[in-house]
Design a protein around this motif. Structure first.
Motif, PDB file in Angstrom:
ATOM      1  N   VAL A  22       0.853  -1.390   0.117  1.00 43.28           N
ATOM      2  CA  VAL A  22      -0.043   0.213  -0.108  1.00 43.28           C
ATOM      3  C   VAL A  22       0.922   1.282  -0.162  1.00 43.28           C
ATOM      4  O   VAL A  22       0.597   2.289  -0.618  1.00 43.28           O
ATOM      5  CB  VAL A  22      -0.881   0.004   1.078  1.00 43.28           C
ATOM      6  N   LEU A  23       2.043   1.266   0.906  1.00 48.43           N
ATOM      7  CA  LEU A  23       2.873   2.339   0.947  1.00 48.43           C
ATOM      8  C   LEU A  23       3.465   2.700  -0.465  1.00 48.43           C
ATOM      9  O   LEU A  23       3.327   3.817  -1.136  1.00 48.43           O
ATOM     10  CB  LEU A  23       4.057   2.135   1.866  1.00 48.43           C
ATOM     11  N   ILE A  24       3.762   1.681  -1.158  1.00 46.13           N
ATOM     12  CA  ILE A  24       4.227   1.661  -2.772  1.00 46.13           C
ATOM     13  C   ILE A  24       3.249   2.125  -3.592  1.00 46.13           C
ATOM     14  O   ILE A  24       3.526   3.238  -4.375  1.00 46.13           O
ATOM     15  CB  ILE A  24       4.869   0.317  -3.173  1.00 46.13           C
ATOM     16  N   ALA A  25       2.076   1.846  -3.490  1.00 45.37           N
ATOM     17  CA  ALA A  25       0.986   2.352  -4.287  1.00 45.37           C
ATOM     18  C   ALA A  25       0.767   3.826  -3.921  1.00 45.37           C
ATOM     19  O   ALA A  25       0.492   4.439  -4.892  1.00 45.37           O
ATOM     20  CB  ALA A  25      -0.186   1.312  -4.036  1.00 45.37           C
ATOM     21  N   VAL A  26       0.831   4.122  -2.812  1.00 47.06           N
ATOM     22  CA  VAL A  26       0.529   5.598  -2.309  1.00 47.06           C
ATOM     23  C   VAL A  26       1.498   6.522  -3.100  1.00 47.06           C
ATOM     24  O   VAL A  26       1.325   7.672  -3.759  1.00 47.06           O
ATOM     25  CB  VAL A  26       0.530   5.830  -0.944  1.00 47.06           C
ATOM     26  N   ARG A  34      -2.241  12.607 -11.479  1.00 44.53           N
ATOM     27  CA  ARG A  34      -3.774  12.408 -11.732  1.00 44.53           C
ATOM     28  C   ARG A  34      -4.112  11.006 -11.978  1.00 44.53           C
ATOM     29  O   ARG A  34      -5.267  10.704 -12.175  1.00 44.53           O
ATOM     30  CB  ARG A  34      -4.021  13.218 -13.020  1.00 44.53           C
ATOM     31  N   LEU A  35      -3.116  10.184 -12.109  1.00 45.15           N
ATOM     32  CA  LEU A  35      -3.391   8.662 -12.306  1.00 45.15           C
ATOM     33  C   LEU A  35      -4.055   8.240 -10.988  1.00 45.15           C
ATOM     34  O   LEU A  35      -3.498   8.131  -9.991  1.00 45.15           O
ATOM     35  CB  LEU A  35      -2.219   8.009 -12.512  1.00 45.15           C
ATOM     36  N   SER A  36      -5.381   7.537 -11.038  1.00 47.11           N
ATOM     37  CA  SER A  36      -6.181   7.436  -9.734  1.00 47.11           C
ATOM     38  C   SER A  36      -5.629   5.897  -9.511  1.00 47.11           C
ATOM     39  O   SER A  36      -6.022   5.125 -10.310  1.00 47.11           O
ATOM     40  CB  SER A  36      -7.475   7.492 -10.081  1.00 47.11           C
ATOM     41  N   LEU A  37      -5.042   5.575  -8.346  1.00 52.99           N
ATOM     42  CA  LEU A  37      -5.032   4.251  -7.903  1.00 52.99           C
ATOM     43  C   LEU A  37      -5.899   4.216  -6.392  1.00 52.99           C
ATOM     44  O   LEU A  37      -5.732   3.386  -5.700  1.00 52.99           O
ATOM     45  CB  LEU A  37      -3.601   3.866  -7.417  1.00 52.99           C
ATOM     46  N   ARG A  38      -6.938   5.099  -6.311  1.00 58.55           N
ATOM     47  CA  ARG A  38      -7.566   5.080  -5.242  1.00 58.55           C
ATOM     48  C   ARG A  38      -8.183   3.949  -4.734  1.00 58.55           C
ATOM     49  O   ARG A  38      -8.155   3.526  -3.698  1.00 58.55           O
ATOM     50  CB  ARG A  38      -8.594   6.344  -5.117  1.00 58.55           C
ATOM     51  N   ARG A  39      -8.834   3.271  -5.780  1.00 59.50           N
ATOM     52  CA  ARG A  39      -9.691   2.058  -5.640  1.00 59.50           C
ATOM     53  C   ARG A  39      -8.744   0.971  -4.909  1.00 59.50           C
ATOM     54  O   ARG A  39      -9.099   0.115  -4.052  1.00 59.50           O
ATOM     55  CB  ARG A  39     -10.428   1.353  -6.799  1.00 59.50           C
ATOM     56  N   TYR A  40      -7.540   0.941  -5.618  1.00 61.31           N
ATOM     57  CA  TYR A  40      -6.436  -0.253  -5.197  1.00 61.31           C
ATOM     58  C   TYR A  40      -6.005   0.151  -3.678  1.00 61.31           C
ATOM     59  O   TYR A  40      -5.810  -0.649  -3.060  1.00 61.31           O
ATOM     60  CB  TYR A  40      -5.423  -0.358  -6.267  1.00 61.31           C
ATOM     61  N   TYR A  86     -16.788  -4.925  -5.723  1.00 59.78           N
ATOM     62  CA  TYR A  86     -17.262  -3.710  -6.348  1.00 59.78           C
ATOM     63  C   TYR A  86     -16.093  -3.167  -7.058  1.00 59.78           C
ATOM     64  O   TYR A  86     -16.114  -2.786  -8.233  1.00 59.78           O
ATOM     65  CB  TYR A  86     -17.239  -2.512  -5.047  1.00 59.78           C
ATOM     66  N   TYR A  87     -14.878  -3.556  -6.657  1.00 59.56           N
ATOM     67  CA  TYR A  87     -13.568  -3.369  -7.535  1.00 59.56           C
ATOM     68  C   TYR A  87     -13.633  -4.112  -8.552  1.00 59.56           C
ATOM     69  O   TYR A  87     -13.282  -3.584  -9.592  1.00 59.56           O
ATOM     70  CB  TYR A  87     -12.218  -3.884  -6.680  1.00 59.56           C
TER      71      TYR A  87
END
Length: 306
Positions: A22-26, A34-40, A86-87
């Protein structure tokens, strides 16, 4: 057991791995602006919460009654499972399935089962095992019906491209793991087994995201035009670049397919969506990239060396 709590070392290991992911994704999300990785990222945070609550609870240091601890752990697990569904709904453009298997209806069914078939039997019998059994039977049926429907939804007699084929297999693994959770819960408190199966679902989704990125790199000639993001002065967009932040991930995938010369019918087959859905995505893509039609889009953004 570790730290004087009920957490198993395998659960603690998954907690560390999920936190790192998750830290890497953040960090990656911040770099890509602007690339949204919010769902992940949200999915990853739910897994962290699941590992924490399921690993450390129940504990004697928590105020009585003990049922509050189970409400927390089951609540987090239910939220995680629903968000996973949902994902995948969003990733596959699933608007609905047969028998009313919408996200909303699934949430109502599972939430109702938890209240009527877990909490009420527990308060009546004061037996956690009995409550688990009453709750598990209908939820397992719901889960496996959904698994079957989802499998049928993404199955196709035509051979899809390799990316979609891998994605489908990994998605089935994820849903299968989620569907097994009720059964694993009633079998017993075997953290090493339950948390291994559940975290496998998250890692399968993570591989899907990595494969998506590798696919973009593989299609670098087309992707260069699609994914280039530059700051521009004022509100005028560059004429030879697509502002990636304005496109959703699905629109980017379809944009790449259009640039490879695939027809809407072929794109619909590859991504297991309706041709009308592809057309709708294409219209959004053309609007966001300031072109009037498919021909202008290909002319403007297809690499000039092809």
């Amino acid at each position: 057991m570790m730290f004087g709590t009920s957490i198993h070392w395998t659960t603690f290991f998954y907690l560390l791995i999920d936190t790192i992911i998750v830290l890497i994704a953040v960090i990656q999300n911040a770099k890509l602006k602007r690339l949204s990785l919010r769902r992940y990222i949200t999915l990853g945070l739910l897994y962290i919460a699941y590992n924490l609550t399921g690993g450390f609870l129940p504990t004697e240091s928590f105020p009585d009654p003990v049922i509050f601890q189970y409400i927390i752990t089951y609540g987090v697990a239910i939220a995680l499972c629903l968000y996973m569904i949902y994902y995948l709904y969003k990733d596959y453009d699933i608007q609905f399935l047969k028998y009313g298997y919408t996200i909303r209806n699934i949430a109502i069914l599972v939430g109702g089962c938890f209240i009527l078939l877990f909490l009420i039997p527990y308060f009546l019998t004061n037996s956690l095992n009995a409550a688990r059994i009453y709750f598990t039977i209908p939820v397992s049926i719901i889960a496996f019906i959904f698994l079957g429907l989802f499998y049928r939804r993404i199955s196709n007699i035509d051979s899809p491209n390799s990316f979609v084929s891998k994605k489908n297999r990994l998605a089935i693994i994820s849903i299968s793991c989620i569907a097994l959770l009720p059964i694993l819960t009633v079998i017993g408190d075997y953290q090493w087994l339950t948390f291994t199966v559940m975290n496998l679902a998250f890692y399968a989704i993570s591989v899907i995201e990595v494969n998506r990125y590798l696919r973009f790199l593989k299609n670098k000639p087309e992707a260069f035009e699609v994914f280039a993001f530059q700051k521009v002065e004022g509100n005028e967009a560059l004429k030879n670049k697509i502002i990636y932040g304005d496109l959703t991930r699905r629109e980017v995938e379809i944009a790449l397919s259009i640039l490879r010369g695939l027809s809407y019918k072929e794109i619909a087959r590859d991504f297991f969506i309706a041709e009308s859905t592809v057309s709708k995505h294409a219209s959004n893509i053309f609007k966001k990239t300031a072109v009037k039609n498919r021909g202008q889009f290909i002319s403007r953004f297809k690499p000039k060396n092809e």
